[in-house]
Design a protein around this motif. Structure first.
Motif, PDB file in Angstrom:
ATOM      1  N   ASN A 627       0.805  -1.223   0.000  1.00 38.08           N
ATOM      2  CA  ASN A 627       0.000   0.000   0.000  1.00 38.08           C
ATOM      3  C   ASN A 627       0.836   1.270   0.000  1.00 38.08           C
ATOM      4  OD1 ASN A 627      -2.461  -1.417   0.029  1.00 38.08           O
ATOM      5  ND2 ASN A 627      -2.117  -1.876   2.195  1.00 38.08           N
ATOM      6  N   ASP A 628       2.128   1.133  -0.134  1.00 35.56           N
ATOM      7  CA  ASP A 628       2.998   2.298  -0.111  1.00 35.56           C
ATOM      8  C   ASP A 628       3.463   2.604  -1.537  1.00 35.56           C
ATOM      9  OD1 ASP A 628       5.067   4.108   0.082  1.00 35.56           O
ATOM     10  OD2 ASP A 628       5.874   3.237   1.937  1.00 35.56           O
ATOM     11  N   PRO A 629       2.931   3.657  -2.147  1.00 41.77           N
ATOM     12  CA  PRO A 629       3.232   3.955  -3.552  1.00 41.77           C
ATOM     13  C   PRO A 629       4.722   4.198  -3.798  1.00 41.77           C
ATOM     14  CG  PRO A 629       1.941   5.720  -2.542  1.00 41.77           C
ATOM     15  CD  PRO A 629       1.995   4.625  -1.552  1.00 41.77           C
ATOM     16  N   GLU A 630       5.429   4.548  -2.741  1.00 45.32           N
ATOM     17  CA  GLU A 630       6.863   4.775  -2.898  1.00 45.32           C
ATOM     18  C   GLU A 630       7.620   3.456  -3.087  1.00 45.32           C
ATOM     19  OE1 GLU A 630       9.934   7.418  -0.466  1.00 45.32           O
ATOM     20  OE2 GLU A 630       7.941   7.329   0.464  1.00 45.32           O
ATOM     21  N   VAL A 631       7.018   2.382  -2.630  1.00 43.92           N
ATOM     22  CA  VAL A 631       7.714   1.096  -2.598  1.00 43.92           C
ATOM     23  C   VAL A 631       7.077   0.069  -3.539  1.00 43.92           C
ATOM     24  CG1 VAL A 631       8.614  -0.686  -1.030  1.00 43.92           C
ATOM     25  CG2 VAL A 631       8.075   1.576  -0.147  1.00 43.92           C
TER      26      VAL A 631
END
Ligand code: NBX
Length: 827
Positions: A627-631
Motif C-alpha cells: 500500500n505504499d506507492p513509494e515502494v
C-alpha cells in the motif's frame, strides 16, 4: 468359478464391456451418458459440479478398465509385492492426472469443446483430498504414481479422513481455520468395498491361561470394537495400469445394532455408533508429534489393524502359509505413524494364528522396512505407556517382550548400561513412554532416511547406537517427485517445448532431460524458454489476483517460499531480507533494486503460536509494502491462502526463485525444492536435505548457496551461540530487527512481534542472526544475475536439464533394488 459366465465376456479377446474407447467421440458419448443416466440430469439444470462429475465418472471407467486388467495379471504371476502404510496421502486433483496417464487430454478437450464446454473450467471444479499435512503425505502420493507407472505390484493403505487438513483463510492478517468438507459433493473416484471390512478391538484386558500341555494362551478381551470398511481409489500410472489406494473408514460393528432390543439400548447403540465413527473423522493438522492424544493413537492402530488383516487375507487367498508372508509381501512404514504394526503383526501371528514367538518374530522382522522423515527431537513419536496400556493392553505386553529380548541381545554384544538404556524401546527417564522410532527400527529389516545428508545424520544422531549394532540395516533413498503431475500436467507450456526438442521419452525417463543441456547455448531456444516462463508467470499473477486481490506485474522477479510454516524452515529469515530492502527503498531512496514479488504460502499447525505469528508478520509486511506507492512499484509481498496440491500446480511453473532456506541439518529432504527446479526456478538455499544433492546435480555455479553447514551449526552451538552479539555488531540487521517493533509495522500494537523479536535476539535456535548476512549477500548475487536475463535463462535451462535424478521413478527403483527386492510386472 461362480462368475465364469461373466468372466468370459471380460476376457474374450477384442471384446470390451461398455463404452470405454479413447476417441473424442467415445469420450463425448460417455460423458453425456454419465450426465443423463448416472446423475439423472438434463443440461439446462446441470451445475458445473454435475458436469465435472460426469466427466470424472467417464474417465473413471477407463481407469478401472486398466486397473482390473492389472489385477488379473498380478494374480496370475503370484508376484512379490509392496504394501505401503501411510497415515497421510495428498493425491491432489485426480482428473487432470488421469487424463494425462490415459493420454486423452486433447481428445477430452475437443470432445468438451464440441459441447461448448471448457476442460479447464471443469478441472477447476475438483475438490482435492487433503488427507495429509505436507511433504510426507505428498511423497506417499508421488510414490503411488511411480509404483503404478513402473508396474510394481503394490497396494497403498491409509485412513479415509472425513475432514482433511483444515481450510486456511486469512482474516486481518491472521490464519483462521475451518473444516475441510472434501466429501460434500460426493467423490466420483472412490468405490466402497463393503465386503472388505475388519473388526478392530480397543481397551479391555488380557487373560493368560495354560492348556493341558502347559502351553501359554493369551486372549485379549476388548472393551470395545469398531469396524473398518475399505474405500478404494485407483491410481493410474502413465501408459500403464493402476494400483489401489485403500483407505479405511471407521464404523460401528453390527453387534451393537443387534444388541439394541429396547429403547434405552437403542440410544446407547446409536451413541456407540457415533463414537466409533469419530476415529476417522479428522486429520490431525500437526506436522509434528502431539504426544498423548488418545484419538491419534486410535487412528494409527485402527488403520494398521485393518491393513494387516487385509494383507493376511490376500496372502492366504493365494493358498500360501503365513510362515512365508515376508517372501510375498514387504510392508513399508511411512515414518513411525504405522509402527504399531510391529506388535500388531506379532499379535496376529502368535495369538490368532498360533505361531511360535521366534518364528513369528522372524517373519515380522523380515516383513517391515521403515522410512524416517525427521531428526527433530520434538517430532519423534513417543506414546505414554499408560495410554498404550489402556488402549492396547496386549500390544504393551508384546512391546515389553520384544524389548526384553532385544536388551538381552544387547547384553550379549557387550553394550554398556548407558547404551542399553538409550536404546531401550521404553524411555524411563520421566513418565514411561514407548519410543516408536526404536520399535520401528528393531522390527524392520531396513531403515532409510530421505536424502544423503539426512540418512547420514540419522546414523550419527537419532539412531546412532542402532547403526553400530546393525550397520547393514541402514540405507538412503533420496526423495523424488512425480514429474508427470508436477511438470507434464501442471506446466503444459514447458512440457511442449521440452517434447519439441528432445521427444516425449522424458515422461517415463526423466534423465532424458540431459538432452536439453546443449540448447542452453541456443539463443532462440532461450527466448522461447523465457516466453514460456513469462506466460506461466502471467498465469500465477492471475491466480494471485483472484485469491488475494493483489496485482503483480508478471515481469517482476517472482521469489517464492511455499511449505508448512515452521521456525526451522525460517520464513522469518525471508521477512528480514524483505524488510532490509524496504528500508533501503524507503529510507535511502534506493530504487536500483530489481522489481520483486515475494510470494509465501503454507499452513501453520493451529496450536503453533510462533508459526501463526510468522504468518501475521508476513501479512503485516505485505500490508505496509503493497500500500505504499513509494515502494510498491519495486516490491510486493503476497501470502497465498490455503496452499494445496492444486494451488501448488500453479505456483511452481510461475516461480523464478525457489527459497530453500532451512537451518542446515533440520530439513530431512524437502521435495518442493525439486518441484521448483524441475520447472526452471533457480534455488537459493542452504546445504540442507536434498538441496545438497540438487546442487551437486545442477552444478554449484547454477545454485545460490548461503549459510552455515550442518557441522558448522553443530560447532557454533557447542561453543555457545550468542545471537545478541551478532545483532549488536551488524548495523543493518539491527535496523531491520528494530523495525519489527516499529509503529509503522505494528500500527501501535508494540507487543505484536515481540515474541519473534525476543526469541531471535536471545535464543534463536535456528540461527537466523548467524545466517542473516550470508543470506543478504547471496540475494544481492541473485539480483546481479537476474539483471542478465540471458545468463539467468541459461542457468534455468541447465537446472531443468540436470534434474533427472529427482523423479520419484528413480526413488521407487531405489526402494525396489536396495530394500524391497521387488520386480516390475510387464503389462
Ligand atoms: O517429509 C517431511 C520432511 O519435513 C521433509 O523434509 C521431507 O521432504 C518430507 C518427505 O520425506 N515431513 C513431513 O511432512 N512430516 C509430516 O507431515 C508429519 C505429519 C504428521 C506427524 C508428523 C510429521 N505427526
Amino acid at each position: 468359478s461362480r462368475n465364469k459366465k461373466i468372466e468370459s465376456y471380460f476376457t474374450k479377446p477384442g471384446v470390451e464391456v461398455g463404452n470405454i474407447g479413447l476417441s473424442k467421440e467415445d469420450i463425448k458419448t460417455s460423458f453425456l451418458e454419465k450426465l443423463f443416466y448416472s446423475l439423472g440430469r438434463i443440461p439446462v439444470v446441470a451445475t458445473p459440479n454435475d458436469l465435472y462429475t460426469s466427466l470424472a465418472l467417464a474417465v473413471r471407467d477407463r481407469v478401472f478398465r486398466k486397473y482390473v486388467k492389472s489385477l488379473e495379471q498380478y494374480a496370475e504371476e503370484d508376484a512379490r509385492g509392496v504394501a505401503y502404510l501411510s497415515a497421510e496421502y495428498l493425491p491432489g486433483p485426480h482428473l487432470g492426472n488421469n487424463l494425462l496417464n490415459l493420454e486423452i487430454m486433447e481428445e477430452t478437450r475437443e470432445a468438451l469443446a464440441e459441447l461448448n464446454l471448457d476442460l479447464e473450467e471443469l478441472l477447476k471444479e475438483e475438490v482435492e483430498p487433503g488427507l495429509g499435512n505436507g511433504g510426507l503425505g505428498r511423497l506417499a502420493s508421488c510414490y503411488m504414481d511411480s509404483l503404478a507407472t513402473l508396474g510394481i505390484p503394490s497396494i497403498a493403505y491409509g485412513i479415509r479422513y472425513e475432514f482433511g487438513i483444515f481450510k486456511q483463510e486469512i482474516k486481518e492478517g491472521w490464519q483462521v481455520e475451518s473444516t475441510d468438507k472434501w466429501l460434500h459433493n460426493g467423490n466420483p473416484w472412490e468405490v466402497i468395498r463393503p465386503e472388505i471390512s475388519f473388526e478392530v478391538k480397543f481397551g479391555g484386558y488380557t487373560e493368560h491361561t495354560r492348556d493341558e500341555n502347559d502351553k501359554l494362551h493369551i486372549e485379549w478381551i476388548p472393551g470395545s470394537e469398531v469396524k473398518g470398511t475399505a474405500y478404494d481409489t485407483p491410481i493410474l500410472g502413465y501408459q500403464s495400469n493402476g494400483i489401489i489406494l485403500r483407505l479405511w473408514k471407521a464404523e460401528a460393528t453390527e453387534s451393537f445394532d443387534f444388541a439394541a432390543y429396547n429403547l434405552g439400548d437403542y440410544y446407547r447403540a446409536v451413541e456407540k455408533k457415533m463414537r466409533s465413527e469419530n476415529i476417522t473423522k479428522v486429520l490431525y493438522p500437526n506436522d509434528e508429534n502431539l504426544s498423548g492424544k488418545e484419538l491419534r493413537l486410535k487412528q494409527q492402530y485402527f488403520f494398521v489393524c485393518c491393513s494387516l488383516q487385509d494383507i493376511i487375507r490376500l496372502h492366504l487367498l493365494q493358498g500360501r502359509k503365513l510362515e512365508s508372508l515376508h517372501e510375498k509381501f514387504t510392508i513399508q512404514l511411512n515414518d513411525t505413524h504405522p509402527s504399531i504394526a510391529v506388535p500388531e503383526l506379532m499379535r496376529l501371528l502368535v495369538d490368532v494364528y498360533h505361531m511360535e514367538w521366534d518364528a513369528a518374530w522372524m517373519v515380522t522382522c523380515k516383513t517391515f522396512a521403515y522410512t524416517n522423515h525427521t531428526l527433530l527431537p520434538e517430532a519423534l513419536e513417543r506414546w505414554p505407556v499408560s495410554l498404550i496400556r489402556n488402549l492396547l493392553p496386549r500390544h504393551l505386553e508384546i512391546i515389553y517382550e520384544i524389548n526384553s529380548r532385544f536388551i538381552n541381545e544387547l547384553r550379549g554384544h557387550n553394550f554398556t548400561g548407558d547404551q542399553i538404556s538409550r536404546m531401550s524401546l521404553v524411555d524411563e527417564s520421566g513418565e514411561p513412554t514407548i519410543r516408536m522410532a526404536h520399535l520401528a527400527t528393531v522390527g524392520s529389516y531396513m531403515i532409510n532416511g530421505v536424502s544423503a545428508l539426512h540418512s547420514g545424520l540419522l546414523k550419527k544422531q537419532v539412531l546412532k547406537d542402532f547403526a553400530e549394532l546393525w550397520p547393514n540395516k541402514f540405507t538412503n533413498v533420496t526423495n523424488g517427485v512425480t514429474h508427470r503431475r508436477f511438470l507434464a500436467v501442471s506446466n503444459p507450456g514447458l512440457s511442449a517445448l521440452l517434447s519439441e526438442k528432445i521427444g516425449k521419452d522424458w515422461l517415463t525417463h526423466l534423465d532424458k532431460l540431459k538432452g536439453l543441456e546443449s540448447y542452453s547455448e541456443d539463443e532462440t531456444f532461450r527466448r522461447k524458454w523465457m516466453e514460456v516462463k513469462l506466460e506461466n508467470k502471467r498465469n500465477l499473477a492471475t491466480q494471485i489476483k483472484e485469491l488475494t486481490g493483489i496485482d503483480i506485474n508478471p515481469e517482476m522477479l517472482i521469489d517464492v517460499q511455499v511449505k508448512r510454516i515452521h521456525e526451522y524452515k525460517r520464513q522469518h529469515l525471508k521477512v528480514l531480507h524483505i524488510l532490509s530492502l524496504y528500508l533501503r527503498v524507503k529510507k535511502e531512496k534506493d530504487t536500483s533494486i530489481p522489481p520483486t514479488a515475494f510470494v509465501f504460502g503454507g499452513k501453520a499447525a493451529p496450536g503453533y503460536f510462533m508459526a501463526k505469528r510468522i504468518i501475521k508478520l508476513i501479512t503485516a509486511v505485505g500490508e505496509l509494502i503493497n500500500n505504499d506507492p513509494e515502494v510498491n512499484k519495486i516490491l510486493k509481498v503476497v501470502f497465498l491462502p490455503n496452499f494445496s496440491v492444486k494451488l501448488a500446480q500453479h505456483v511452481y511453473p510461475g516461480a523464478d526463485l525457489s527459497e530453500q532456506i532451512s537451518m542446515a541439518g533440520k530439513e530431512a529432504s524437502g521435495t518442493g525444492n525439486m518441484k521448483f527446479a524441475l520447472n526452471g526456478a533457480l534455488t537459493i538455499g542452504t546445504l540442507d536435505g536434498a538441496n545438497v544433492e540438487i546442487r551437486e546435480e545442477v552444478g554449484e555455479e547454477n545454485f545460490f548457496l548461503f549459510g552455515l553447514t550442518t557441522d558448522e551449526v553443530e560447532n557454533k552451538k557447542a561453543q555457545g551461540y550468542h545471537p545478541y552479539k551478532i545483532y549488536a555488531e551488524n548495523e543493518n540487521l539491527k535496523k531491520v530487527m528494530e523495525f519489527l517493533l516499529s509503529d509503522e509495522l505494528t500500527r501501535g500494537d508494540t507487543e505484536l512481534f515481540k515474541p519473534i523479536y525476543n526469541n531471535l535476539l536471545h535464543q534463536d535456535p535456528y540461527l537466523l542472526m548467524e545466517d542473516y548476512q550470508s543470506y543478504i549477500e547471496q540475494m544481492e548475487n541473485v539480483y546481479h544475475v537476474w539483471q542478465d536475463r540471458e545468463k539467468w535463462a541459461k542457468m534455468s535451462i541447465l537446472n531443468v536439464a540436470r534434474m533427472g535424478k529427482f523423479s520419484s521413478d528413480r526413488s521407487i527403483q531405489d526402494y525396489c533394488e536396495k530394500i524391497w527386492k521387488v520386480e516390475a510386472i510387464k503389462v
